[in-house]
Design an enzyme around this catalytic site. Structure first.
Site, PDB file in Angstrom:
ATOM      1  CG  ASP A   1      -1.857   1.193   1.272  1.00  0.00           C
ATOM      2  OD1 ASP A   1      -2.471   1.488   0.237  1.00  0.00           O
ATOM      3  OD2 ASP A   1      -1.971   1.852   2.327  1.00  0.00           O
ATOM      4  CB  SER A   2       0.233   4.795  -0.599  1.00  0.00           C
ATOM      5  OG  SER A   2      -0.917   4.995   0.205  1.00  0.00           O
TER       6      SER A   2
ATOM      7  CE1 TYR B   1       2.462   5.580  -3.663  1.00  0.00           C
ATOM      8  CE2 TYR B   1       1.086   3.716  -4.322  1.00  0.00           C
ATOM      9  CZ  TYR B   1       2.322   4.223  -3.962  1.00  0.00           C
ATOM     10  OH  TYR B   1       3.410   3.388  -3.895  1.00  0.00           O
ATOM     11  N   GLY B   2      -2.954   9.566  -4.193  1.00  0.00           N
ATOM     12  CA  GLY B   2      -4.159   9.991  -4.894  1.00  0.00           C
ATOM     13  C   GLY B   2      -3.991  11.057  -5.952  1.00  0.00           C
TER      14      GLY B   2
ATOM     15  CB  CYS C   1      -2.898   0.768  -2.798  1.00  0.00           C
ATOM     16  SG  CYS C   1      -3.027   2.479  -3.350  1.00  0.00           S
ATOM     17  CG  ASN C   2      -9.537   0.895  -2.847  1.00  0.00           C
ATOM     18  OD1 ASN C   2     -10.532   0.392  -3.358  1.00  0.00           O
ATOM     19  ND2 ASN C   2      -9.205   0.670  -1.592  1.00  0.00           N
ATOM     20  CB  THR C   3      -4.650   4.824  -5.719  1.00  0.00           C
ATOM     21  OG1 THR C   3      -5.445   5.606  -4.810  1.00  0.00           O
ATOM     22  CG2 THR C   3      -4.168   5.718  -6.841  1.00  0.00           C
TER      23      THR C   3
ATOM     24  CD  GLU D   1       0.150   6.936   5.791  1.00  0.00           C
ATOM     25  OE1 GLU D   1       1.276   6.941   6.319  1.00  0.00           O
ATOM     26  OE2 GLU D   1      -0.410   5.897   5.388  1.00  0.00           O
TER      27      GLU D   1
ATOM     28  CB  CYS E   1      -8.942   4.907   0.245  1.00  0.00           C
ATOM     29  SG  CYS E   1      -7.263   5.201   0.859  1.00  0.00           S
ATOM     30  CB  THR E   2      -6.765  -0.036   2.414  1.00  0.00           C
ATOM     31  OG1 THR E   2      -5.576   0.536   1.835  1.00  0.00           O
ATOM     32  CG2 THR E   2      -7.329  -1.103   1.475  1.00  0.00           C
ATOM     33  CG  HIS E   3      -4.845   5.287   4.193  1.00  0.00           C
ATOM     34  ND1 HIS E   3      -4.338   4.737   3.042  1.00  0.00           N
ATOM     35  CD2 HIS E   3      -3.770   5.706   4.914  1.00  0.00           C
ATOM     36  CE1 HIS E   3      -3.014   4.833   3.046  1.00  0.00           C
ATOM     37  NE2 HIS E   3      -2.640   5.408   4.173  1.00  0.00           N
TER      38      HIS E   3
END
Length: 290
Positions: free
Chosen positions: A25-26, A57-58, A88-90, A167, A199-201
């Site tokens: 992931d990011s 990343y977005g 990461c969905n992105t 983050e 988004c996994t966040h």
């Protein structure tokens, strides 16, 4: 039940069940998926890479995102990963087709499992999606939702402030509530009854999101469905690890390991995050995949 997908036809060739599962992931968002792997597949060992030097990343261009994902997947395969979860969905939205074409091992994204779960959950056919700018711009969720042949309406919203908040370990309080309320306003006005956390966040903000969305909106965290797909892939290829002999998970980041450890521990409470190591992958090459 998931529809048969071409990438599931890839066999786990020349691998042993004791080999690890790669997750990337990011940043800390993919820990929601790693945590779910330990719940559903407690015997599996995880090698995790968080690209914290490049988070978020977005807002990054597609060719750069593909390059980042390609570099990370190459590292995870070199470390012996038998299957990889793009948590990461992105990058799932923009890089997954390229990665699946290039590499022979199964690479599982988080978008399609979330879409399947949302279609099962919705009652009025109005599905919302919140995600990063790049994920929303890719239209990946909308295309996947509308391709299933069901009568649904899709409402999307990019929420750029969410990832930096997570983050930083800020997941509650007036500041978060204000940002979440602004993001949800148009979706709630549209009458959605299901909301994909794209988004996994974002699951780390789920308590605030649910409180503001109300009990009439079902939140879909793709992590559980994604790991069920991983389990199916491993089982089909004889790659599930037995119940004994599990070794410690490994965590790597491209940025500050201390920050990742502190925020990750606050979010999921894993002491083993203290062993996170900084890894200087070579991200310098800027070729655009053909």
């Amino acid at each position: 039940m998931f529809r048969k997908k071409k990438h599931l036809d890839k066999e786990l060739k020349a691998v042993l069940p004791v080999q690890p599962v790669g997750v990337f992931d990011s940043g800390v968002g993919g820990l929601t998926v790693a945590r779910e792997i330990t719940r559903q597949l407690p015997a599996e060992t995880i090698i995790y890479f968080g690209d914290t030097a490049h988070v978020p990343y977005g807002s990054r261009p597609v060719d750069e995102l593909i390059h980042f994902a390609d570099t990370i997947v190459g590292f995870l395969i070199a470390r012996g990963a038998k299957a990889i979860v793009d948590a990461c969905n992105t990058t799932s939205a923009v890089a997954l087709p390229y990665l699946r074409q290039k590499y022979s091992i199964p690479i599982i994204g988080v978008i399609e499992p979330g879409v399947e779960a949302a279609l099962q959950a919705t009652k009025n056919g109005r599905i919302g999606v919140i995600a990063t700018e790049a994920t929303i711009a890719s239209d990946a969720h909308r295309r996947a939702l509308l391709s299933r042949g069901k009568e649904v309406q899709v409402f999307t919203r990019a929420c750029p402030p969410f990832v930096p908040l997570v983050e930083a370990g800020i997941v509650a309080g007036p500041r978060v509530e204000g940002v979440v309320a602004e993001c949800l306003e148009s979706l709630l006005q549209a009458g959605i009854d299901t909301l994909i956390l794209g988004c996994t966040h974002y699951p780390f903000l789920a308590p605030v999101i649910q409180d503001l969305a109300g009990p009439g909106v079902t939140l879909v965290d793709p992590a559980a469905a994604t790991v069920r797909e991983l389990k199916s892939v491993l089982a089909a290829g004889g790659g599930l690890r037995g119940p004994h002999g599990s070794r410690a998970h490994e965590f790597y980041v491209s940025g500050d390991p201390r920050s990742f450890n502190e925020v990750g521990f606050k979010l999921i409470g894993w002491p083993e995050l203290a062993g996170t190591r900084k890894l200087a992958l070579d991200f310098r090459e800027k070729g655009t995949p053909g």
